[in-house]
Design a protein around this motif. Sequence first.
Motif, mmCIF file in Angstrom:
data_model
loop_
_atom_site.group_PDB
_atom_site.id
_atom_site.type_symbol
_atom_site.label_atom_id
_atom_site.label_comp_id
_atom_site.label_asym_id
_atom_site.label_seq_id
_atom_site.Cartn_x
_atom_site.Cartn_y
_atom_site.Cartn_z
ATOM 1 N N MET A 1 0.823 -1.186 0.000
ATOM 2 C CA MET A 1 0.000 0.000 0.000
ATOM 3 C C MET A 1 0.871 1.255 0.000
ATOM 4 O O MET A 1 0.612 2.177 -0.748
ATOM 5 C CB MET A 1 -0.926 -0.024 1.209
ATOM 6 N N PHE A 2 1.887 1.310 0.850
ATOM 7 C CA PHE A 2 2.818 2.433 0.884
ATOM 8 C C PHE A 2 4.087 2.035 0.147
ATOM 9 O O PHE A 2 4.427 0.864 0.069
ATOM 10 C CB PHE A 2 3.200 2.810 2.322
ATOM 11 N N SER A 3 4.828 3.025 -0.317
ATOM 12 C CA SER A 3 6.134 2.741 -0.897
ATOM 13 C C SER A 3 7.071 2.270 0.212
ATOM 14 O O SER A 3 6.810 2.505 1.408
ATOM 15 C CB SER A 3 6.703 3.996 -1.553
ATOM 16 N N LYS A 4 8.150 1.619 -0.171
ATOM 17 C CA LYS A 4 9.139 1.166 0.812
ATOM 18 C C LYS A 4 9.710 2.370 1.558
ATOM 19 O O LYS A 4 9.926 2.316 2.771
ATOM 20 C CB LYS A 4 10.252 0.390 0.095
ATOM 21 N N THR A 5 9.915 3.465 0.846
ATOM 22 C CA THR A 5 10.418 4.688 1.471
ATOM 23 C C THR A 5 9.464 5.158 2.560
ATOM 24 O O THR A 5 9.886 5.527 3.660
ATOM 25 C CB THR A 5 10.603 5.796 0.412
ATOM 26 N N CYS A 6 8.183 5.132 2.267
ATOM 27 C CA CYS A 6 7.176 5.572 3.233
ATOM 28 C C CYS A 6 7.138 4.631 4.443
ATOM 29 O O CYS A 6 7.026 5.089 5.579
ATOM 30 C CB CYS A 6 5.818 5.662 2.560
ATOM 31 N N GLU A 7 7.236 3.344 4.199
ATOM 32 C CA GLU A 7 7.265 2.384 5.305
ATOM 33 C C GLU A 7 8.440 2.669 6.234
ATOM 34 O O GLU A 7 8.290 2.697 7.463
ATOM 35 C CB GLU A 7 7.370 0.957 4.764
ATOM 36 N N ILE A 10 7.807 5.942 8.268
ATOM 37 C CA ILE A 10 6.884 5.733 9.390
ATOM 38 C C ILE A 10 7.607 5.029 10.529
ATOM 39 O O ILE A 10 7.527 5.458 11.690
ATOM 40 C CB ILE A 10 5.643 4.941 8.937
ATOM 41 N N ARG A 11 8.327 3.972 10.201
ATOM 42 C CA ARG A 11 9.055 3.227 11.240
ATOM 43 C C ARG A 11 10.120 4.100 11.903
ATOM 44 O O ARG A 11 10.314 4.037 13.125
ATOM 45 C CB ARG A 11 9.646 1.955 10.654
ATOM 46 N N ALA A 12 10.818 4.916 11.099
ATOM 47 C CA ALA A 12 11.844 5.802 11.658
ATOM 48 C C ALA A 12 11.223 6.795 12.642
ATOM 49 O O ALA A 12 11.752 6.995 13.750
ATOM 50 C CB ALA A 12 12.568 6.549 10.538
ATOM 51 N N PHE A 41 20.091 5.502 2.749
ATOM 52 C CA PHE A 41 18.673 5.616 2.425
ATOM 53 C C PHE A 41 17.929 6.277 3.589
ATOM 54 O O PHE A 41 17.095 7.161 3.398
ATOM 55 C CB PHE A 41 18.108 4.235 2.123
ATOM 56 N N THR A 42 18.253 5.868 4.795
ATOM 57 C CA THR A 42 17.643 6.437 5.998
ATOM 58 C C THR A 42 17.947 7.939 6.084
ATOM 59 O O THR A 42 17.066 8.730 6.415
ATOM 60 C CB THR A 42 18.146 5.710 7.257
ATOM 61 N N ALA A 43 19.169 8.324 5.756
ATOM 62 C CA ALA A 43 19.552 9.739 5.798
ATOM 63 C C ALA A 43 18.709 10.565 4.823
ATOM 64 O O ALA A 43 18.246 11.662 5.167
ATOM 65 C CB ALA A 43 21.038 9.888 5.473
ATOM 66 N N LYS A 44 18.479 10.037 3.626
ATOM 67 C CA LYS A 44 17.666 10.754 2.641
ATOM 68 C C LYS A 44 16.220 10.896 3.119
ATOM 69 O O LYS A 44 15.600 11.941 2.958
ATOM 70 C CB LYS A 44 17.702 10.022 1.300
ATOM 71 N N LEU A 49 11.798 14.234 5.892
ATOM 72 C CA LEU A 49 10.964 14.390 7.083
ATOM 73 C C LEU A 49 11.287 15.691 7.822
ATOM 74 O O LEU A 49 10.380 16.377 8.298
ATOM 75 C CB LEU A 49 11.124 13.178 8.003
ATOM 76 N N ALA A 50 12.569 16.031 7.896
ATOM 77 C CA ALA A 50 12.969 17.282 8.556
ATOM 78 C C ALA A 50 12.477 18.479 7.756
ATOM 79 O O ALA A 50 11.996 19.465 8.332
ATOM 80 C CB ALA A 50 14.483 17.322 8.728
ATOM 81 N N LYS A 51 12.579 18.398 6.441
ATOM 82 C CA LYS A 51 12.119 19.486 5.574
ATOM 83 C C LYS A 51 10.618 19.717 5.754
ATOM 84 O O LYS A 51 10.135 20.842 5.639
ATOM 85 C CB LYS A 51 12.423 19.144 4.121
#
Length: 143
Positions: A1-7, A10-12, A41-44, A49-51
């Motif tokens: 349902m969500f992209s891997k990036t979105c998953e 959310i977890r982060a 990937f986490t840094a990106k 999220l910070a932006k």
Amino acid sequence: MFSKTCEYAIRALIFIATQSYLNKRVTIKDIAEKIDSPQSFTAKILQILAKNDLVHSVKGIGGGFEIPVEILSDIRLSQIVMAIDGDSIFTCCGLGLGKCSEIHHCSVHEQFKEIRSEIVMMLVNTNLEQLALGIKSGDSFLK
């Protein structure tokens, strides 16, 4: 349902929120390990999220990522999804057709419209505090 990036996003944020309850800032390395994501990937993801003001970044010694505890209940799952995946989950066709609408619709439009409405309600009504408290209490897990 969500992209891997979105998953991962959310977890982060859930992990950062749980640590914020303990007055701890967490590093990209800590986050990546906890959510089982590559550090770069986490840094990106965290930059995005910070932006979007969903997490605060503190530079220097003792720095890292944090979320003020008093705003955890204000951060909605829908905000996280919008920041990473945009509005496609709120507007897309169930079959992925580009021209699906109320007037000219696909064969699953009516059924999918109901499901999408329930998903949207869940995303709008679920906040980061609820998700973090689930982890904190042991009722939920991240990996």
